[in-house]
Design an enzyme around this catalytic site. Structure first.
Site, PDB file in Angstrom:
ATOM      1  CB  CYS A   1      14.082 -95.905  34.554  1.00  0.00           C
ATOM      2  SG  CYS A   1      15.368 -97.143  34.523  1.00  0.00           S
TER       3      CYS A   1
ATOM      4  CG  HIS B   1      -1.108 -94.080  36.700  1.00  0.00           C
ATOM      5  ND1 HIS B   1      -0.864 -93.981  38.043  1.00  0.00           N
ATOM      6  CD2 HIS B   1       0.031 -94.581  36.152  1.00  0.00           C
ATOM      7  CE1 HIS B   1       0.359 -94.403  38.305  1.00  0.00           C
ATOM      8  NE2 HIS B   1       0.935 -94.770  37.170  1.00  0.00           N
TER       9      HIS B   1
END
Lengths: 310, 310
Positions: free
Chosen positions: A239, A206
């Site tokens: 973000c 990941h």
């Protein structure tokens, strides 16, 4: 189709991708996305997480989503932060539970306000529940390649958590580069170390793209034998306060690379690109994926591509 | 510092990066950027090109720039499209000429309105001039890994142009993935083929990131033995009409990857990041580089990083 020419891309956009997005995607749109991703060939989805809706409002509809979601040909994996979440995930019909622990105390404290040791003990109940329900469990090790609080992460700590996960019954381990601190050599040596603990088939990577090299890390993982990779449609998961700060690798970019290399993903690139554009529309800001902008290379796809943006 | 642990990053931001930018960067700012890039450790710069200023207004100040540019410790390479450009580049004190030809007739026609064969013949004069001036020449092969007009590019065509370049006196060949169509396996096999024609030390890779996998291609090139790579500060060089459509790999992202792997670039990451932020200010739009947003990993750098964005 030999196993060596096949990889599995695990779609995490609906969970890891959406959880940091401020625009709420309505449940009905999530259901459509699941359908479209499934039609594009996605077989494993990290569909949602049963977390505190105040902490992550985007996932507040976990139960509603799971109650209506398409299930044919697609496995719904659910991330669970605690025993209560695991109970709800099993009630919701999760095909697999995903539990997580940080490789460092510093990050684990920041994330769940507990030491790694305490978190491992907490997992006992979840693993017991899963065993009773005959549902498999994946153990995710967060910040496995670097910790924003502690810096370097000793490999022995990752191996020790891996052993602990396996001893409790996890049949898949996912190593997460949570803030994009890994490099290709580190991936290569970590995978080699992991191969002493479990079959490479049980390993998933990941990788976040904070430093622009996640796809090189993924390629290094592939060369080392890994055959399962997380990715998120359009590359969401960054973000939202930093425009263009990439999050996960884009599913369609990863699929493009493997298909171009002659390695089968089982995915339809054109359909994936449509999902990415749909996600972009829903989130109302440009997504970091590149193939969704440039299109696939194949001339036939290029012709189809003319209509993608319309 | 063994040669195997060292790579050269060739900065192309001022030429390939800026040429597609619509906001003109004043010459005085370009001069400052050269100084800052040099201080960050850049040793080879593709500084400008003597092209028709109507075609590329951004590079209209080529002569003025070259007349004032810092030269200590930095090599100024100049791309030249024709004999007149080569004459002007030599008069301007170019340390190296860079000539280019497309691997396909279709792209060469679209780019310079001539067949590959005609373009190769045209080069005779440039190579003669360079030889008289004792200035080395790089031959760039554009669309070497895929052509947006023709699709697949036969490897034999790339090898044939390589041979032609070498026979005329080129001592470096640069393979350009002009529109980001390459994949890691293709890079690996192409480099292997090239190694029958020239020393890997004489090979450079110029990789665009249109499909998000250029850094994996670069890593594949490194594993195959390539030790020189083009990159542009901040990753500029994309299409200004497609927000976030990446162009070149960002110099600071490439430097980050190699340094993290323990491979020396001779570059100072913090100083490179400052150059990228300066470029972003000048161009007035977000750049695709990731390390300029996330900062380096090293905790000491992270502390310094706090002041980078100020």
């Amino acid at each position: 189709m030999s196993i060596d020419r096949t990889v599995t891309i695990r779609e995490v956009g609906l969970r890891d991708g959406l959880q940091s997005e401020t625009v709420f995607v309505p449940t009905v749109k999530k259901l459509e996305l699941v359908k479209d991703l499934s039609r594009a060939g996605i077989k494993i989805l990290e569909t949602t997480s049963f977390v505190n809706p105040k902490a992550i409002p985007q996932l507040a509809d976990a139960a509603e989503l799971m109650a209506q979601v398409d299930r044919e040909g697609i496995k719904h994996e659910i991330m669970v932060p605690n025993l209560k979440g695991a109970q709800r995930a099993l009630e919701a019909g999760a095909d697999r539970l995903v539990v997580f622990i940080s490789a460092t105390d510093a990050h684990n404290q920041a994330n769940v306000k507990r030491s790694v040791k305490a978190s491992l003990t907490d997992l006992e109940g979840i693993f017991n529940l899963a065993r009773e329900g005959n549902v498999p469990v994946t153990g995710v090790i967060a910040v496995a390649f670097g910790c924003p609080y502690q810096g370097r992460v000793p490999v022995v700590d990752v191996l020790s958590i891996t052993e602990n996960f396996i001893s409790r019954g996890a049949d898949r381990i996912s190593l997460a580069d949570t803030t994009g601190m890994a490099n290709p050599y580190q991936i290569r040596s970590m995978v080699k170390e992991m191969q002493n603990k479990l079959s490479t088939d049980s390993l998933c990577l990941h990788l976040h793209n904070n430093r622009g090299i996640a796809i090189a890390n993924l390629y290094a993982g592939y060369l080392a034998g890994v055959r399962m990779f997380d990715a998120s449609i359009g590359g969401i998961g960054g973000c939202p306060n930093v425009p263009q700060a990439a999050g996960n690798l884009a599913t369609e970019d990863v699929a493009f690379m493997f298909e171009a290399m002659g390695i089968e993903t089982g995915l339809n690139l054109i359909k994936l690109i449509r999902c990415a554009h749909e996600m972009e529309k829903l989130l109302q800001h440009p997504l970091p994926g590149q193939v969704m902008k440039s299109g696939p290379v194949d001339p036939q796809c290029d012709r189809e591509n003319c209509s993608i943006r319309s």
